[in-house]
Design an enzyme around this catalytic site. Structure first.
Site, short mmCIF file in Angstrom:
data_model
loop_
_atom_site.label_atom_id
_atom_site.label_comp_id
_atom_site.label_asym_id
_atom_site.label_seq_id
_atom_site.Cartn_x
_atom_site.Cartn_y
_atom_site.Cartn_z
CB ALA A 145 -26.47 -52.03 -0.96
CE LYS A 192 -34.07 -59.06 -8.40
NZ LYS A 192 -33.30 -58.97 -7.13
NE ARG A 197 -40.80 -43.13 8.11
CZ ARG A 197 -41.80 -42.35 7.67
NH1 ARG A 197 -42.01 -41.17 8.23
NH2 ARG A 197 -42.56 -42.75 6.67
CG PHE A 222 -30.45 -50.24 -3.75
CD1 PHE A 222 -29.34 -50.79 -4.35
CD2 PHE A 222 -31.38 -49.58 -4.54
CE1 PHE A 222 -29.14 -50.69 -5.73
CE2 PHE A 222 -31.19 -49.47 -5.92
CZ PHE A 222 -30.07 -50.03 -6.51
CB THR A 249 -31.19 -62.35 -7.27
OG1 THR A 249 -31.06 -61.02 -7.78
CG2 THR A 249 -31.93 -62.27 -5.95
N GLY A 306 -31.88 -53.75 -11.83
CA GLY A 306 -30.83 -54.55 -12.45
C GLY A 306 -29.95 -55.24 -11.42
#
Length: 312
Positions: free
Chosen positions: A126, A177, A30, A11, A234, A122
């Site tokens: 991705a 959700k 990283r 994301f 989802t 929302g």
């Protein structure tokens, strides 16, 4: 106005990619070696080439100099990250969904030492965002002036942000959700059918509204993108990691333990929330028991169907 994204998961990378098509963006991680060379996040978002305006860096201090800092680290890592940096003069946007297990707080509370905090949440995957497919999200900020500023800077021709001042409601929608998505995946994985999934979504949404009301959220918020919109996406697509975990639980198959599934931790956190607020959340409790191996699918189904008959 400069923008940085902290966290190069799928994301965070997708947000950095779509924003870098419009302006210069720094993506902090990283380990940036492979991404810097290949100009692609092969591990998390394969097939998406980084725009020229996207700077990949492992220098956190440099990234934190940006005017707007989007934080896209996993929810359970957010608290330790916030404790390790000085955000007191920063405008930060939390881009993670869930409840911190150690403190039972949402992202904005964990980041409360920042100068100004907003939450981005929302219905979104991705891959869709990174490929420039049209997506609408909620940007929640208690200070409307800050919300307007961030909205203008983070919106793109394909990423449309709607403002809200109900931070608590937006956060809860995004977190809860995921729990219901695990339940829906389990139903489909067990072969119980689409009608059963619809029942889980609907009764799960009722439990989401019950929790939101207990925390003083606005009912309208849960009816919007951060609640009903995110729930619908989802619970119906195997692009969702939470839904895929449910599929595995329902089918009795293995699930990759390396994949971050925020709904599992949120289900556990909800047990504490329900006890503290004296809330009856049977579906969320059943998901928590499934995730922790306290129930199998047969036991889960029997537990829910044996509940007393009631009005809707």
């Amino acid at each position: 106005m400069s923008i940085a994204v902290i966290g190069a998961g799928a994301f965070g990378t997708a947000l950095a990619v779509t924003l870098a098509r419009e302006t210069s963006v720094t993506l902090w991680a990283r380990n940036v070696g492979e991404m810097a060379v290949k100009r692609e996040n092969v591990a998390r978002l394969p097939g998406v080439t980084f725009p020229d305006n996207l700077i990949v860096s492992d220098q956190l201090e440099t990234a934190l100099k940006a005017d707007i800092v989007l934080i896209a680290v996993p929810m359970q890592a957010l608290s330790s990250f916030a404790a390790s940096v000085d955000l007191s003069r920063k405008t930060v946007v939390a881009c993670c969904k869930g409840i911190d297990l150690s403190t039972i707080r949402g992202p904005s509370a964990v980041l409360s030492k920042a100068n100004r905090v907003a939450v981005l949440t929302g219905p979104s995957f991705a891959a869709d965002i990174a490929r420039g497919l049209p997506t609408a999200l909620t940007l929640a900020c208690s200070d409307d002036d800050t919300g307007r500023m961030v909205q203008s800077q983070v919106s793109t021709p394909t990423l449309r942000l709607y403002r809200s001042t109900d931070v608590v409601g937006a956060e809860l929608g995004g977190a809860l959700k995921n729990v219901i998505a695990i339940g829906c995946g389990a139903v489909i994985g067990a072969g119980l059918g689409d009608s059963a999934r619809a029942a889980v979504m609907t009764r799960g949404f009722a439990e989401m509204q019950k929790v939101a009301a207990a925390f003083g959220a606005e009912a309208e918020t849960l009816m919007g993108l951060s609640g009903l919109g995110d729930l619908t996406l989802t619970c119906t697509s195997d692009q969702s990691r939470n839904y895929r975990l449910g599929l595995a639980l329902g089918a009795g198959t293995e699930f990759d333990a390396e994949i971050t599934v925020e709904g599992a931790a949120t289900a556990r956190a909800l047990q504490h929330v329900a006890a503290a607020h004296k809330l009856e959340l049977p579906l969320c409790a059943t998901v928590a028991d499934l995730v922790d191996g306290q129930l199998d699918m047969r036991g889960a189904m029997e537990q829910l169907l044996a509940r007393p008959l009631k009005e809707e």
